[in-house]
Design a protein around this motif. Structure first.
Motif, mmCIF file in Angstrom:
data_model
loop_
_atom_site.group_PDB
_atom_site.id
_atom_site.type_symbol
_atom_site.label_atom_id
_atom_site.label_comp_id
_atom_site.label_asym_id
_atom_site.label_seq_id
_atom_site.Cartn_x
_atom_site.Cartn_y
_atom_site.Cartn_z
ATOM 1 N N HIS A 7 0.836 -1.217 0.000
ATOM 2 C CA HIS A 7 0.000 0.000 0.000
ATOM 3 C C HIS A 7 0.868 1.264 0.000
ATOM 4 C CE1 HIS A 7 0.638 -1.234 4.187
ATOM 5 N NE2 HIS A 7 0.712 0.069 4.436
ATOM 6 N N ASN A 8 2.121 1.145 0.448
ATOM 7 C CA ASN A 8 3.044 2.297 0.424
ATOM 8 C C ASN A 8 3.653 2.524 -0.959
ATOM 9 O OD1 ASN A 8 2.802 2.834 3.211
ATOM 10 N ND2 ASN A 8 4.268 1.215 3.670
ATOM 11 N N ILE A 10 2.346 3.088 -3.888
ATOM 12 C CA ILE A 10 1.758 4.162 -4.700
ATOM 13 C C ILE A 10 2.445 5.489 -4.394
ATOM 14 C CG2 ILE A 10 -0.335 5.498 -5.180
ATOM 15 C CD1 ILE A 10 -1.903 2.872 -4.548
ATOM 16 N N GLU A 11 2.513 5.856 -3.118
ATOM 17 C CA GLU A 11 3.141 7.141 -2.760
ATOM 18 C C GLU A 11 4.639 7.138 -3.027
ATOM 19 O OE1 GLU A 11 1.859 10.128 -2.137
ATOM 20 O OE2 GLU A 11 -0.031 9.126 -2.560
ATOM 21 N N ARG A 12 5.295 6.022 -2.812
ATOM 22 C CA ARG A 12 6.738 5.959 -3.084
ATOM 23 C C ARG A 12 7.016 6.091 -4.573
ATOM 24 N NH1 ARG A 12 10.284 2.362 0.648
ATOM 25 N NH2 ARG A 12 11.742 3.665 -0.475
ATOM 26 N N ARG A 14 5.047 7.600 -6.747
ATOM 27 C CA ARG A 14 4.762 8.999 -7.081
ATOM 28 C C ARG A 14 5.954 9.883 -6.742
ATOM 29 N NH1 ARG A 14 -1.318 9.215 -4.558
ATOM 30 N NH2 ARG A 14 -2.441 8.657 -6.471
ATOM 31 N N ALA A 15 6.525 9.679 -5.571
ATOM 32 C CA ALA A 15 7.667 10.495 -5.144
ATOM 33 C C ALA A 15 8.884 10.271 -6.043
ATOM 34 C CB ALA A 15 8.018 10.191 -3.685
ATOM 35 N N SER A 18 8.503 12.252 -9.315
ATOM 36 C CA SER A 18 8.204 13.671 -9.134
ATOM 37 C C SER A 18 9.509 14.385 -8.823
ATOM 38 C CB SER A 18 7.229 13.875 -7.969
ATOM 39 O OG SER A 18 5.984 13.272 -8.235
ATOM 40 N N ARG A 137 4.794 16.832 -10.733
ATOM 41 C CA ARG A 137 4.183 15.937 -9.738
ATOM 42 C C ARG A 137 3.494 14.772 -10.442
ATOM 43 N NH1 ARG A 137 4.459 19.262 -5.199
ATOM 44 N NH2 ARG A 137 4.412 21.480 -5.718
#
Length: 180
Positions: A7-8, A10-12, A14-15, A18, A137
């Motif tokens: 679940h982490n 997605i944000e990782r 994205r980062a 970006s 982003r």
């Protein structure tokens, strides 16, 4: 490939896809830059100023990647690389090297810019800054991850919170035939 706490991811992702260029770090670099880099940095300063003049709000999403700025940034990165090749001891741990790495990352992220990302200008909270922060982003990392999934023989994602699964599978770019 085993991915725990998926679940982490997605944000990782994205980062990772970006990047932001901060005006304060650029101004520190310009102030102490080697003489050979003053002219290329001044050209980038002018491009950044041109972007700032188009900004009317504190935060604005641009309709497209600023091509002139990106081309100038890539040229500055090449000039810095040439300078460091000729002067390998220069700024090993100083503002030049730190800003160069940030600029290279920004340029790399710009190369994969598409509908899955957006670019924006944000005025910094420091009123003395003439230039806004420029950011790319990533919102949907899936298209950028698809080649990674294809390169693996098999992938298992572990998480108790991957829901709703169709939404997560789309964000992560998982193949349509993914078992759940």
């Amino acid at each position: 490939l085993l991915v725990d706490e998926a679940h982490n991811l997605i944000e990782r992702a994205r980062a990772m896809h970006s990047a932001t260029l901060e005006p304060a770090a650029f101004q520190v670099l310009r102030k102490d830059a080697p003489a050979a880099l003053k002219k290329p940095l001044e050209k980038l300063q002018r491009r950044w100023s041109a972007l700032a003049k188009t900004q009317t709000l504190d935060h604005e999403v641009l309709p497209e990647l600023p091509a002139d700025f990106i081309a100038t940034l890539q040229r500055v990165c090449a000039d810095i690389a040439d300078h460091l090749a000729e002067h390998p001891g220069d700024s090993v741990d100083g503002p030049l090297m730190r800003w160069w790495f940030d600029a290279l990352h920004f340029a790399r992220v710009a190369e994969s810019f598409d509908d899955h990302s957006f670019v924006d200008l944000t005025r910094t909270p420091h009123g003395s800054q003439k230039h806004p922060a420029l950011a790319i982003r990533n919102v949907v990392p899936g298209p950028l991850l698809q080649s990674r999934w294809a390169a693996a023989h098999g992938v298992t994602l572990f998480s108790a919170t991957l829901a709703p699964m169709d939404y997560v599978a789309d964000l992560l770019g998982l193949p349509a035939d993914t078992l759940r």
